[in-house]
Design a protein around this motif. Structure first.
Motif, mmCIF file in Angstrom:
data_model
loop_
_atom_site.group_PDB
_atom_site.id
_atom_site.type_symbol
_atom_site.label_atom_id
_atom_site.label_comp_id
_atom_site.label_asym_id
_atom_site.label_seq_id
_atom_site.Cartn_x
_atom_site.Cartn_y
_atom_site.Cartn_z
ATOM 1 N N ALA A 55 0.837 -1.194 0.000
ATOM 2 C CA ALA A 55 0.000 0.000 0.000
ATOM 3 C C ALA A 55 0.874 1.247 0.000
ATOM 4 O O ALA A 55 0.477 2.302 0.476
ATOM 5 C CB ALA A 55 -0.944 -0.010 1.195
ATOM 6 N N ASP A 59 2.045 1.215 4.111
ATOM 7 C CA ASP A 59 2.302 -0.140 4.611
ATOM 8 C C ASP A 59 2.188 -0.135 6.129
ATOM 9 O O ASP A 59 2.619 0.809 6.782
ATOM 10 C CB ASP A 59 3.733 -0.589 4.262
ATOM 11 N N LEU A 101 -7.771 -3.498 7.522
ATOM 12 C CA LEU A 101 -7.626 -2.729 6.280
ATOM 13 C C LEU A 101 -8.170 -1.313 6.410
ATOM 14 O O LEU A 101 -7.800 -0.432 5.631
ATOM 15 C CB LEU A 101 -8.287 -3.468 5.105
ATOM 16 N N GLU A 106 -5.849 1.630 0.780
ATOM 17 C CA GLU A 106 -5.564 0.670 -0.285
ATOM 18 C C GLU A 106 -6.651 0.744 -1.351
ATOM 19 O O GLU A 106 -7.790 1.053 -1.058
ATOM 20 C CB GLU A 106 -5.446 -0.752 0.276
ATOM 21 N N ASP A 107 -6.250 0.443 -2.576
ATOM 22 C CA ASP A 107 -7.245 0.370 -3.642
ATOM 23 C C ASP A 107 -6.913 -0.793 -4.587
ATOM 24 O O ASP A 107 -7.202 -0.760 -5.769
ATOM 25 C CB ASP A 107 -7.329 1.692 -4.419
ATOM 26 N N SER A 108 -6.267 -1.850 -4.038
ATOM 27 C CA SER A 108 -5.908 -2.998 -4.862
ATOM 28 C C SER A 108 -7.106 -3.942 -4.963
ATOM 29 O O SER A 108 -8.020 -3.888 -4.145
ATOM 30 C CB SER A 108 -4.734 -3.723 -4.237
ATOM 31 N N LEU A 173 -0.950 -6.659 -0.912
ATOM 32 C CA LEU A 173 -2.012 -6.073 -1.737
ATOM 33 C C LEU A 173 -1.507 -6.002 -3.169
ATOM 34 O O LEU A 173 -0.417 -5.492 -3.420
ATOM 35 C CB LEU A 173 -2.357 -4.661 -1.232
#
Ligand SMILES: Nc1nc2c(c(=O)[nH]1)N[C@H]1C(S)=C(S)[C@@H](COP(=O)(O)O)O[C@H]1N2
Ligand SMILES: [Mo]
Length: 202
Positions: A55, A59, A101, A106-108, A173
């Motif tokens: 991320a 992280d 999360l 994050e956007d994975s 991710l």
């Protein structure tokens, strides 16, 4: 049929289970089999962390003490192993992956869980969020035994149990999906027990 015999036939035997809870091709067991591709690792809690990587600058890693400070949930779920045993009403305590999360930007779309011992398994992000996955550290009200993944394992009960990574140490991710240990050896990439996705091509 007389009321007497109706009552007799209506009584559930102790071993009777609701067939609607058993995915196709599975049988119910009261045992808790141990299935590990290698030896049981023993990582002391002082050296244990759970990391979310990939991320970027956000992280994050939690120590055991930090994990214990997070809100946890008691969950009772059925688990289904690809070797055809299912175990009903298993009882766990863990931290929802949503909780972890939520502290990471994050956007994975995918995750690869990694573990002590080198085991990995891949999942869509959507399958470890929305209240569907936990970092579990208790089983039946006691610390999770090492052979079942203690100190902590992933619990993803809606997929075959190989996705519930034992001795898990974090999530990578990923923007693109990457097969994990069993997925590379021919297990199905997704592993939905209700669609019998046991092996690649099912
Ligand atoms: N790290 C790790 N996690 C793992 C495995 C493994 O070999 N190593 N086996 C998987 C498989 S195939 C199954 S069926 C379940 C078994 O969990 P149990 O031993 O607690 O029944 O763990 C899964 N998680
Ligand atoms: Mo399994």
């Amino acid at each position: 049929m007389s009321p007497v015999s109706r009552g007799f036939h209506g009584r559930r035997r102790e071993s009777a289970v609701d067939a609607a809870r058993i995915p196709p091709g599975q049988y119910v067991t009261a045992d808790f089999p141990v299935l590990s591709a290698g030896p049981t690792p023993h990582t002391g809690l002082d050296n244990w962390t759970f990391s979310v990587r990939g991320a970027g600058s956000t992280d994050q890693a939690w120590t055991w003490a930090e994990l214990m400070d997070l809100p946890s949930e008691q969950v009772t779920v059925d688990v289904h192993c690809v070797t055809r045993w299912s175990k009903l009403d298993t009882s766990w305590r863990g931290v929802s992956i949503d909780t972890l999360l939520s502290q990471v930007a994050e956007d994975s779309r995918f995750v690869l869980a990694f573990c002590d011992g080198g085991y990995t398994t891949n999942l869509p992000l959507a399958d470890v969020t929305n209240g569907r996955a936990w970092l579990a550290f208790e089983y039946d009200g006691k610390p999770l035994p090492p052979e079942h993944g203690g100190p902590a394992r992933l619990l993803v009960p809606h997929l075959y149990f190989w996705k519930s990574a034992k001795w898990v140490r974090g999530l990578d991710l990923l923007a693109a999906d990457e097969p994990g240990f069993w997925e590379r050896y021919g297990y199905h990439n997704y592993g939905d027990p209700w669609r019998e996705q046991r092996y690649a091509g099912d």
